[in-house]
Design an enzyme around this catalytic site. Structure first.
Site, PDB file in Angstrom:
ATOM      1  N   ASP A   1      -1.177  12.402  -5.334  1.00  0.00           N
ATOM      2  CA  ASP A   1      -2.179  11.342  -5.495  1.00  0.00           C
ATOM      3  C   ASP A   1      -1.534   9.996  -5.145  1.00  0.00           C
ATOM      4  OD1 ASP A   1      -4.910  10.830  -7.521  1.00  0.00           O
ATOM      5  OD2 ASP A   1      -3.571   9.141  -7.063  1.00  0.00           O
TER       6      ASP A   1
ATOM      7  N   ASN B   1      -7.533  -0.604  -1.872  1.00  0.00           N
ATOM      8  CA  ASN B   1      -8.867  -0.817  -1.285  1.00  0.00           C
ATOM      9  C   ASN B   1      -9.424  -2.180  -1.663  1.00  0.00           C
ATOM     10  OD1 ASN B   1      -9.543   1.465   0.222  1.00  0.00           O
ATOM     11  ND2 ASN B   1     -10.069   2.624  -1.615  1.00  0.00           N
TER      12      ASN B   1
ATOM     13  N   HIS C   1     -11.765  -1.199   2.482  1.00  0.00           N
ATOM     14  CA  HIS C   1     -11.839   0.252   2.634  1.00  0.00           C
ATOM     15  C   HIS C   1     -11.347   0.750   3.986  1.00  0.00           C
ATOM     16  CE1 HIS C   1     -13.782   1.248  -1.144  1.00  0.00           C
ATOM     17  NE2 HIS C   1     -13.719   2.517  -0.781  1.00  0.00           N
TER      18      HIS C   1
ATOM     19  N   ASP D   1      -8.687   3.487   4.535  1.00  0.00           N
ATOM     20  CA  ASP D   1      -8.828   4.722   5.335  1.00  0.00           C
ATOM     21  C   ASP D   1      -7.602   4.928   6.221  1.00  0.00           C
ATOM     22  OD1 ASP D   1     -11.284   5.226   4.292  1.00  0.00           O
ATOM     23  OD2 ASP D   1     -12.436   4.709   6.083  1.00  0.00           O
TER      24      ASP D   1
ATOM     25  N   GLU E   1      -8.186  10.210  -2.559  1.00  0.00           N
ATOM     26  CA  GLU E   1      -6.793   9.910  -2.174  1.00  0.00           C
ATOM     27  C   GLU E   1      -5.867  10.978  -2.737  1.00  0.00           C
ATOM     28  OE1 GLU E   1      -7.277   9.593  -5.480  1.00  0.00           O
ATOM     29  OE2 GLU E   1      -5.737   8.040  -5.793  1.00  0.00           O
TER      30      GLU E   1
HETATM   31  P1  GH3 Z   1      -3.674   6.009  -9.822  1.00  0.00           P
HETATM   32  O1  GH3 Z   1      -2.352   5.441  -9.447  1.00  0.00           O
HETATM   33  O2  GH3 Z   1      -3.787   6.280 -11.255  1.00  0.00           O
HETATM   34  O3  GH3 Z   1      -3.991   7.213  -8.998  1.00  0.00           O
HETATM   35  O4  GH3 Z   1      -4.743   4.900  -9.488  1.00  0.00           O
HETATM   36  P2  GH3 Z   1      -5.719   4.848  -8.299  1.00  0.00           P
HETATM   37  O5  GH3 Z   1      -6.253   3.476  -8.173  1.00  0.00           O
HETATM   38  O6  GH3 Z   1      -5.079   5.398  -7.082  1.00  0.00           O
HETATM   39  O7  GH3 Z   1      -6.812   5.910  -8.734  1.00  0.00           O
HETATM   40  P3  GH3 Z   1      -8.356   5.873  -8.806  1.00  0.00           P
HETATM   41  O8  GH3 Z   1      -8.758   7.294  -8.974  1.00  0.00           O
HETATM   42  O9  GH3 Z   1      -8.810   4.891  -9.846  1.00  0.00           O
HETATM   43  O10 GH3 Z   1      -8.837   5.333  -7.411  1.00  0.00           O
HETATM   44  C1  GH3 Z   1      -8.819   6.107  -6.268  1.00  0.00           C
HETATM   45  C2  GH3 Z   1      -9.448   5.296  -5.189  1.00  0.00           C
HETATM   46  O11 GH3 Z   1      -9.463   6.003  -3.942  1.00  0.00           O
HETATM   47  C3  GH3 Z   1     -10.877   4.946  -5.473  1.00  0.00           C
HETATM   48  C4  GH3 Z   1     -11.647   5.352  -4.248  1.00  0.00           C
HETATM   49  O12 GH3 Z   1     -12.549   4.385  -3.821  1.00  0.00           O
HETATM   50  C5  GH3 Z   1     -10.548   5.522  -3.226  1.00  0.00           C
HETATM   51  N1  GH3 Z   1     -10.910   6.466  -2.189  1.00  0.00           N
HETATM   52  C6  GH3 Z   1     -11.277   7.759  -2.307  1.00  0.00           C
HETATM   53  N2  GH3 Z   1     -11.555   8.272  -1.092  1.00  0.00           N
HETATM   54  C7  GH3 Z   1     -11.359   7.296  -0.176  1.00  0.00           C
HETATM   55  C8  GH3 Z   1     -11.497   7.227   1.238  1.00  0.00           C
HETATM   56  O13 GH3 Z   1     -11.852   8.176   1.927  1.00  0.00           O
HETATM   57  N3  GH3 Z   1     -11.198   6.053   1.843  1.00  0.00           N
HETATM   58  C9  GH3 Z   1     -10.811   4.965   1.122  1.00  0.00           C
HETATM   59  N4  GH3 Z   1     -10.520   3.854   1.757  1.00  0.00           N
HETATM   60  N5  GH3 Z   1     -10.693   5.008  -0.210  1.00  0.00           N
HETATM   61  C10 GH3 Z   1     -10.956   6.145  -0.871  1.00  0.00           C
HETATM   62 MG    MG Z   2      -4.498   7.419  -7.058  1.00  0.00          MG
HETATM   63 MG    MG Z   3      -6.920  10.122  -7.705  1.00  0.00          MG
HETATM   64 MG    MG Z   4      -7.169   8.395 -10.602  1.00  0.00          MG
END
Ligand code: GH3
Ligand code: MG
Ligand code: MG
Ligand code: MG
Ligand code: MG
Length: 317
Positions: free
Chosen positions: A191, A199, A204, A208, A235
């Site tokens: 992760d 982001n 975004h 990506d 992610e």
């Molecule tokens: P942690 O270190 O605890 O993992 O914190 P985090 O911020 O990485 O975790 P969180 O689950 O809060 O956020 C994950 C983010 O990933 C939120 C979401 O918008 C972003 N995300 C998920 N899929 C995509 C994608 O395809 N593209 C982009 N740009 N962002 C994405």
């Molecule tokens: Mg994360």
């Molecule tokens: Mg995550």
């Molecule tokens: Mg998370």
């Protein structure tokens, strides 16, 4: 496309009578067609395979095997394609005609056949053959696009990695294989750290791009043919390492963490001073009858949770 009606045909002419063959071959020649001649059923089959004619004109009564046998063998030898077979026979009862059609003939003419009738029948068969060839081409195209769709349905469009569906299929296969071979199977659940912040700061689209680069990096770490990097969702990524033990998994994770550090993707939330890092949960098992994909993944998930709680940028198992 019915325009090929008047094109030159390669015709396999089968008749045990040399004089019949001579007359017919002269007529076909006058029509502008190429003729290959066979004087028995066995030779007809051999020449059919060798010459791939457009149309077969087949006598019925011949010494040895008859024309019915040859027609049947031709159909057996070429189940995908269709080549018209017209019987030309002196056996001129309705039942003879019916038997010829049942033996695989597409038409049945009574000898002697007038050149005008023969030419008309050849045109009709040519028309049908063109249609059947179109059908074959369409079938091939359909097969190819089905294969493309199948491939697309298993791929994540953003990173190009195997997607969740593809991962599920491979996990199932690898779990069975590991059970059978009594070998360890390692699952890493990865992760990206603080990715929401990434982001929120960079947008975004740049997010990506970051995921794409991490995806490329993960794909590059899979060196063995059965290793797999997949996008699990958002992610989160999974790396599958069949045949890798606990200690092998630890070495792999250490190298992976170093590679991510070397990639040195600036994390925008820290003014570019800190870099993107990942955390991972590792689960290794020699699967038995009780092991499931869910149990492997949930152990990796729990380990990932611990890695996050301990401060991120680390792996836990
Ligand atoms: P942690 O270190 O605890 O993992 O914190 P985090 O911020 O990485 O975790 P969180 O689950 O809060 O956020 C994950 C983010 O990933 C939120 C979401 O918008 C972003 N995300 C998920 N899929 C995509 C994608 O395809 N593209 C982009 N740009 N962002 C994405
Ligand atoms: Mg994360
Ligand atoms: Mg995550
Ligand atoms: Mg998370
Ligand atoms: Mg004969």
């Amino acid at each position: 496309m019915l325009t090929s009606e008047s094109s030159v045909l390669k015709i396999l002419l089968v008749d045990d009578s040399a004089s019949h063959r001579m007359v017919l071959a002269a007529e076909l020649d006058a029509m502008g067609h190429d003729t290959v001649e066979a004087d028995c059923a066995e030779d007809a089959l051999r020449l059919y395979k060798l010459e791939r004619p457009d149309i077969v004109l087949m006598d019925v009564e011949m010494p040895g095997h008859n024309g019915h046998w040859a027609a049947h063998q031709i159909r057996l030898s070429d189940p995908e394609a269709w080549t018209p077979i017209i019987f030309l026979s002196g056996l001129a009862r309705d039942d003879d005609l019916a038997a010829g059609i049942d033996a695989g003939g597409d038409d049945y003419l009574f000898k002697p056949v007038s050149p005008v009738v023969l030419q008309a029948k050849l045109r009709a068969m040519q028309r049908l053959r063109a249609l059947s060839q179109q059908l074959l081409t369409l079938t091939d195209q359909l097969r190819a696009s089905n294969a493309d769709l199948q491939e697309l349905s298993l791929r994540d469009p953003l990173t190009g990695l195997t997607n969740r569906r593809g991962l599920d299929i491979r996990l199932d296969e690898e779990l069975r294989a590991a059970r059978r071979e009594k070998l360890p199977l390692t699952v890493l659940l990865l992760d990206v750290d603080n990715f929401k912040l990434y982001n929120d700061t960079a947008g975004h689209l740049q997010g990506d791009d970051c995921l794409r680069r991490i995806g490329q990096l993960l794909a590059g770490t899979c060196r063995r043919p059965r290793d797999l990097a997949a996008r699990f969702g958002g992610e989160e990524f999974v790396i599958l390492l069949p045949g890798t033990s606990h200690s092998g998994a630890m070495l792999f994770a250490k190298a992976l963490r170093r590679t991510v550090h070397q990639l040195a993707l600036p994390h925008p939330a820290h003014g570019g001073e800190r870099c993107v890092t990942i955390s991972g949960g590792i689960s290794t098992a020699v699967p038995d009858g009780n092991s499931t994909i869910e149990s492997l993944l949930s152990r990796a998930d729990a380990a990932l949770y611990t890695a996050k709680s301990l401060g991120r940028d680390r792996f836990f198992c």
